[in-house]
Design an enzyme around this catalytic site. Sequence first.
Site, mmCIF file in Angstrom:
data_model
loop_
_atom_site.group_PDB
_atom_site.id
_atom_site.type_symbol
_atom_site.label_atom_id
_atom_site.label_comp_id
_atom_site.label_asym_id
_atom_site.label_seq_id
_atom_site.Cartn_x
_atom_site.Cartn_y
_atom_site.Cartn_z
ATOM 1 N N ASP A 1 0.830 -1.185 0.080
ATOM 2 C CA ASP A 1 0.046 0.015 -0.002
ATOM 3 C C ASP A 1 0.887 1.286 0.122
ATOM 4 O O ASP A 1 1.716 1.537 0.853
ATOM 5 C CB ASP A 1 -1.003 -0.050 1.300
ATOM 6 C CG ASP A 1 -1.726 1.099 1.361
ATOM 7 O OD1 ASP A 1 -1.711 1.857 0.390
ATOM 8 O OD2 ASP A 1 -2.594 1.256 2.245
ATOM 9 N N GLU B 1 -2.670 0.197 -4.545
ATOM 10 C CA GLU B 1 -2.662 -1.175 -3.720
ATOM 11 C C GLU B 1 -2.631 -2.327 -4.632
ATOM 12 O O GLU B 1 -3.380 -2.325 -5.390
ATOM 13 C CB GLU B 1 -4.067 -1.365 -2.580
ATOM 14 C CG GLU B 1 -3.553 -0.155 -1.478
ATOM 15 C CD GLU B 1 -5.060 -0.532 -0.640
ATOM 16 O OE1 GLU B 1 -5.470 -1.728 -0.313
ATOM 17 O OE2 GLU B 1 -5.621 0.642 -0.232
HETATM 18 MG MG MG Z 1 -2.311 4.139 0.119
#
Ligand code: MG
Length: 426
Positions: A41, A137
């Site tokens: 992420d 992500e």
């Molecule tokens: Mg992020």
Amino acid sequence: MFGNSWKDRVEGFIDKPDECLPPASAKPGERKSPQRVLHVDMDAFFAALEENKNPHLRGKPIVVGGSPTGRGVVSTASYATRQFGIHSGMSAAEALRLCPHAVFVGSELQQYTYVSAELINIYHTFSPKVETTSVDEAFLDITGCGHLFGSEEGLGQALKNTIHEKLGLTCSVGIASTKVMAKLASSVFKPDGLTVLDRQGIEQFVYPLPVDKLWGIGPATLKVLEEMGIHTIEDLATFPLEKLQQRFGKCGYALGKIARGEEDSAVLGAHELPLDKSMSHERTLSRDVADPDIQKATLHYLSDKVARRMRRHKYEGRTITLKLRWADFTTITRAISFSHYTDDTMFIYKIVRGIWISAVRGTHKKVRLLGVAVSHLRHTTTQPQLGLFDARAGRKFKPTDPTVDQLRNKFGESVILRAYSHLGGE
Ligand SMILES: [Mg+2]
């Protein structure tokens, strides 16, 4: 293994213009053997890109998204703005109220897509199976890959280092045996975190967390769980599965398995996305081509065909895939997912073009075939979309699609071709 991309498998790309939704050939999401999943992420992705572009913004409260004077939505808030309670998805006007001295920056779709595609290229040097869940992500199936780097932690660190060296960005990485646990692990230490969870780690670190930290548990489910006396992840993991099943039906069993870190949803590569939820077109060029203009025109033509078919059947999708086969028959398939749905020709084209630029940059290889797919489809809603880029991409191009559709409905498909498309059309 560094620098050597895995060869992509090419199955799973369809082109059946007359079939709206082809039947699924395999049950997606089922896996046979235990897997290890890495979730990556990016940290405040859009804000970090803006800081890289304009270093004087570094450390300042940056809000990336729509205009605070219109109906704009915050797509990313830098860490400096989060202390004011600003988060992605809230209206930009509200963000301005919470932090009047914030710097508002418009979303640069093309640039973000390009960097997102570069990230996917990096992920593919670590795993053949990459599933993007949003523009910043992704899940990587790293089953059996850890030993190449000494350990899974070594692999996670190598991925973080590569991203930082090549793109100047930081990310948070979580590694676990399931997607939900990997995602949770990446969120524990942010920014710039790296968390590897084994069985013991799940019981030590995850079990005490509030149950709504689990991906997919929304306010409605949370309310019912709390009524049942389930407050922590451990409460849910140790609750009898039969009782969960009685209360929630099939989902109850899944909920229990998710909390135990035992759900069996597999990482799906771009070539494995469910066929029953995608539309695509591809074209083998009449000769192998290196000319970028012809390739771009073909991509535009294909994007237009896919989007037109989606609108005709009243579908919109949130994952956009490019398939590219080189003259030597090696093939790459790359997908980017978004949190909002689209059926917009120009939006789809811009994303595909971003992925394509990242794929062909620096190569002089000829291309044999190009394909465009949109997946994760749903029936078109009548609600207005307030997605990340709609304010920008939609404002300029949205009115064109219905007009073009009406003309084609009346006079046939070839009555109007978009200017970019003419080279790629029949
Ligand atoms: Mg992020």
